[in-house]
Design a protein around this motif. Structure first.
Motif, short mmCIF file in Angstrom:
data_model
loop_
_atom_site.label_atom_id
_atom_site.label_comp_id
_atom_site.label_asym_id
_atom_site.label_seq_id
_atom_site.Cartn_x
_atom_site.Cartn_y
_atom_site.Cartn_z
N CYS A 290 -47.62 -72.84 -35.32
CA CYS A 290 -47.05 -73.04 -36.49
C CYS A 290 -48.23 -73.55 -37.61
N ILE A 291 -49.21 -74.02 -37.22
CA ILE A 291 -50.32 -74.67 -38.00
C ILE A 291 -51.33 -73.98 -37.73
N SER A 292 -51.72 -73.40 -36.57
CA SER A 292 -52.97 -72.86 -36.01
C SER A 292 -53.13 -71.32 -36.77
N GLU A 293 -52.07 -70.81 -36.73
CA GLU A 293 -51.93 -69.34 -37.40
C GLU A 293 -51.40 -69.07 -38.47
N HIS A 294 -50.77 -70.10 -39.05
CA HIS A 294 -49.97 -70.05 -40.46
C HIS A 294 -50.50 -71.31 -41.20
N ASN A 295 -50.20 -71.16 -42.64
CA ASN A 295 -50.37 -72.06 -43.54
C ASN A 295 -49.42 -71.95 -44.67
#
Length: 288
Positions: A80-85
């Motif tokens: 949720c945070i490592s692949e998306h901003n």
């Protein structure tokens, strides 16, 4: 340095207009904390229900405006945070080098009017002691007015004194057993550091966060006055702040239960009487 929030504030975090850095991590666990996202040293993933997208979690933790945190606990990749901003799920802090902070401060120096400067707060600033020590030294070398807000628990606190122009310290409870019960930590070093600062620091501001049913009994208030008389001096000022629930939404965004109830609110008459007792004791009250 792990920073979870920054911005300008006037007078509330030290004199004048100040650039305020909130540093990640705290060694206490006060349930009334207004910045719970800054409590865990490793950082926290927050959620904003208005911006949540189910598509950013491949494990099905997000359903509409809700996040199943039990699924999050087992998640290793944190897609949720490592692949998306996105604004829906985001990490509490970012890492900055000491030199990056110093450069940013110097670039904003023109904004430090009315005796302003830079304030480091938290979380608890001394959780990142070495980085804090280094940045304070470099800012003082550049003649920047410095302030910190601290819970006063660090054993090396006194080493920071020469590099701090304005020292703001919390005094939550004088009773050691109650302090341990409500904050999860001892107040022995806190009381010692406040005494040291009162003796040797030129500008100490002691704040009491009044929390109903926690530190508002007659005995608690008497203990505060007794201690304040002990440390009184021209270099020491005092302030009483009262409970608010501005942090409630943040607790929910962290996926944690907010345990404070309406009993935490302080009767304005109690707060007013306590402030008057401080003044009547000949102590210097300073409202920020």
């Amino acid at each position: 340095m792990k920073i979870f929030q920054k911005g300008f504030n006037y007078s509330q975090d030290g004199d004048g207009n100040r650039l305020v850095y909130h540093m990640q991590g705290c060694n206490l666990s006060c349930p009334w904390c207004a910045n719970p996202e800054g409590m865990r040293p490793e950082g926290t993933i927050l959620s904003d229900p208005e911006w949540l997208l189910e598509s950013i979690c491949p494990h099905g933790a997000i359903c509409g405006t809700k996040v199943d945190r039990s699924i999050c606990k087992e998640c290793e990749k944190k897609e949720c945070i490592s692949e998306h901003n996105t604004k829906g799920m985001y990490f509490s802090c970012e890492e900055r080098s000491v030199d990056e902070i110093v450069e940013e401060v110097l670039n904003n120096e023109m904004m430090f009017y009315d005796g302003g400067g830079v304030t480091f707060t938290g979380g608890e600033v001394t959780m990142q002691f070495e980085e804090l020590f280094e940045v304070l030294k470099k800012l003082k070398a550049n003649q920047i007015h410095t302030a910190i807000e601290t819970n006063g628990t660090h054993v090396r606190m006194e080493q920071l004194f020469p590099y701090i122009d304005q020292l703001i310290m919390d005094c939550k409870l004088c009773d050691p057993e109650k302090h341990l019960k409500y904050t999860g930590g001892s107040n022995a070093m806190i009381m010692e550091n406040i005494r040291k600062a009162a003796k040797s620091h030129p500008n100490l501001h002691v704040r009491v966060p009044l929390i109903g049913s926690v530190n508002t009994s007659d005995k608690d208030l008497e203990d505060f006055i007794h201690f304040f008389k002990e440390i009184a001096g021209d270099n020491v000022t005092f302030e009483v702040l009262t409970y608010h629930e501005f942090g409630k939404k943040k607790w929910e965004e962290c996926g944690w239960e907010y345990s404070m109830t309406k009993e935490a609110y302080v009767d304005p008459k109690v707060a007013k009487a306590f402030r008057q007792k401080i003044a009547d004791a000949g102590l210097h009250y300073k409202r920020t």
